[in-house]
Design a protein around this motif. Structure first.
Motif, PDB file in Angstrom:
ATOM      1  N   LEU A 142       0.842  -1.192   0.000  1.00  0.00           N
ATOM      2  CA  LEU A 142       0.000   0.000   0.000  1.00  0.00           C
ATOM      3  C   LEU A 142       0.879   1.245   0.000  1.00  0.00           C
ATOM      4  CD1 LEU A 142      -2.628  -1.068   2.710  1.00  0.00           C
ATOM      5  CD2 LEU A 142      -3.003  -0.939   0.240  1.00  0.00           C
ATOM      6  N   ASP A 143       0.273   2.407  -0.204  1.00  0.00           N
ATOM      7  CA  ASP A 143       1.012   3.662  -0.163  1.00  0.00           C
ATOM      8  C   ASP A 143       1.531   3.921   1.248  1.00  0.00           C
ATOM      9  OD1 ASP A 143       0.506   4.104  -2.841  1.00  0.00           O
ATOM     10  OD2 ASP A 143      -1.282   5.326  -2.463  1.00  0.00           O
ATOM     11  N   LYS A 161      -0.876  -4.920   0.690  1.00  0.00           N
ATOM     12  CA  LYS A 161      -2.217  -4.843   0.126  1.00  0.00           C
ATOM     13  C   LYS A 161      -3.021  -6.065   0.586  1.00  0.00           C
ATOM     14  CE  LYS A 161      -0.923  -2.428  -4.148  1.00  0.00           C
ATOM     15  NZ  LYS A 161      -0.793  -2.543  -5.633  1.00  0.00           N
ATOM     16  N   PRO A 162      -4.344  -5.995   0.552  1.00  0.00           N
ATOM     17  CA  PRO A 162      -5.135  -7.195   0.857  1.00  0.00           C
ATOM     18  C   PRO A 162      -4.729  -8.362  -0.051  1.00  0.00           C
ATOM     19  CG  PRO A 162      -6.546  -5.265   0.722  1.00  0.00           C
ATOM     20  CD  PRO A 162      -5.184  -4.820   0.249  1.00  0.00           C
ATOM     21  N   ILE A 163      -4.840  -9.559   0.475  1.00  0.00           N
ATOM     22  CA  ILE A 163      -4.502 -10.760  -0.303  1.00  0.00           C
ATOM     23  C   ILE A 163      -5.800 -11.504  -0.603  1.00  0.00           C
ATOM     24  CG2 ILE A 163      -3.072 -12.838  -0.409  1.00  0.00           C
ATOM     25  CD1 ILE A 163      -1.333 -11.652   1.806  1.00  0.00           C
ATOM     26  N   PRO A 164      -6.456 -11.189  -1.716  1.00  0.00           N
ATOM     27  CA  PRO A 164      -7.735 -11.844  -2.020  1.00  0.00           C
ATOM     28  C   PRO A 164      -7.541 -13.324  -2.326  1.00  0.00           C
ATOM     29  CG  PRO A 164      -7.006 -10.519  -3.890  1.00  0.00           C
ATOM     30  CD  PRO A 164      -6.055 -10.228  -2.769  1.00  0.00           C
ATOM     31  N   LYS A 165      -8.522 -14.116  -1.923  1.00  0.00           N
ATOM     32  CA  LYS A 165      -8.521 -15.551  -2.209  1.00  0.00           C
ATOM     33  C   LYS A 165      -7.277 -16.256  -1.676  1.00  0.00           C
ATOM     34  CE  LYS A 165     -11.397 -14.942  -6.351  1.00  0.00           C
ATOM     35  NZ  LYS A 165     -11.541 -15.160  -7.794  1.00  0.00           N
ATOM     36  N   ARG A 194       5.899  -9.663   2.359  1.00  0.00           N
ATOM     37  CA  ARG A 194       6.799  -8.539   2.659  1.00  0.00           C
ATOM     38  C   ARG A 194       6.047  -7.248   2.919  1.00  0.00           C
ATOM     39  NH1 ARG A 194       8.770  -5.015  -1.479  1.00  0.00           N
ATOM     40  NH2 ARG A 194      10.581  -3.776  -0.852  1.00  0.00           N
ATOM     41  N   SER A 195       6.462  -6.541   3.967  1.00  0.00           N
ATOM     42  CA  SER A 195       6.060  -5.169   4.247  1.00  0.00           C
ATOM     43  C   SER A 195       7.343  -4.341   4.332  1.00  0.00           C
ATOM     44  CB  SER A 195       5.310  -5.069   5.568  1.00  0.00           C
ATOM     45  OG  SER A 195       4.358  -6.094   5.722  1.00  0.00           O
TER      46      SER A 195
END
Length: 294
Positions: free
Chosen positions: A108-109, A118-122, A141-142
């Protein structure tokens, strides 16, 4: 959980090869390998060229279990084949090397001095596929860019929250809260990070095992305390943009911290090299990183 693989990751000597360049970092990785953007026309062609590079590394006689514990794979790599086998099967059956899957979808920004995932869909569906493909663990990773307590706490909270889902599905998650090597007051950021990691580890369910992937710290052996927690399978280090020689020198000063290098591993490899030259360069790189890791 494959207990043979778990014991290997816990106890054997070696390091982790990070071969998980994703869509955003692939053009740069290919460029360093000698393949310019102008030579491919779309994403599928780019991914194929990247897989050919990864396959060449994995199939090299230099890429062996004696020095490499595991390889981190990009999602599409998991579904592609090396020498007629799915990548993870090739690595384990032919090489004795574990496979780890990158599961995050980018960052994300910047907010509060950090970039959360970011969200991890599915994610659940991805983990089912990973089990079918015989994946041992995952990586996400962040990035920390400032010594901001609020932001760093948010990163560690997010990493452990998603890691719990991954652990419950039968994998060993690698939690990667990277501290950018250009972070002002990097030592302060690392102190905040270690404090937050310890807070989570102290209260962790004993069935929840993790690996931690950190930036090589400014203070030697700074993360050694984390290695003593029973939930921690291994603590590994990213190269963080340091050239291989500098990354190795920094790593050598940290006992029991092993490498999980990407750019430093592939430094000097080129698509136009003969197999002999390619394998020689890769062998030198692997040996230097291995020695720094032990």
């Amino acid at each position: 959980m494959n207990m043979v693989q778990l014991e290997r990751m816990k106890n054997d000597k070696g390091f982790i090869a990070a071969l998980d360049q994703s869509g955003g970092s692939t053009p740069k990785a290919l460029g360093l390998y000698g393949i310019a953007k102008e030579t491919y026309t779309d994403e599928s062609e780019m991914i194929q060229l990247m897989h050919e590079m990864r396959s060449r590394i994995m199939e090299s006689p230099a890429f062996t279990k004696e020095r490499i514990l595991a390889a981190i794979l990009f999602e599409k790599t998991m579904d592609l084949k090396v020498a007629g086998k799915y990548s993870a099967d090739y690595l384990w059956e032919n090489k004795g090397i574990l496979s780890i899957l990158k599961v995050d979808k980018g960052l994300l920004d910047l907010q509060d001095g950090v970039q959360l995932m970011k969200p991890i869909p599915k994610l659940d569906e991805l983990l089912v596929r990973a089990k079918d493909r015989h994946i041992f663990g995952t990586k996400m990773r962040s990035v920390i860019k400032e010594a901001n307590e609020v932001g760093i706490k948010a990163i560690v909270d997010q990493q452990f929250e998603i890691g719990a889902v991954i652990s419950a599905a039968g994998f060993i998650p690698i939690l990667e809260p990277e501290v950018d090597i250009h972070t002002p007051n990097k030592e302060v950021a690392e102190a905040i990070l270690k404090k937050e990691l310890i807070e989570h580890l102290k209260n962790l369910d004993p069935t929840y095992q993790v690996m931690l992937k950190v930036t090589i710290p400014d203070i030697d052996n700074f993360y050694e305390e984390l290695m003593n927690y029973p939930n921690v399978v291994r603590v590994v280090a990213l190269s963080g943009g340091y050239p291989r020689e500098e990354a190795n020198e920094k790593l050598k000063k940290n006992h029991n911290l092993i490498a999980s290098f990407s750019r430093a591993l592939t430094e000097g490899l080129n698509v136009n090299q003969s197999d002999e030259a390619f394998n020689h360069m890769l062998d030198q790189s692997i040996q230097s990183i291995y020695e720094a890791s032990i």
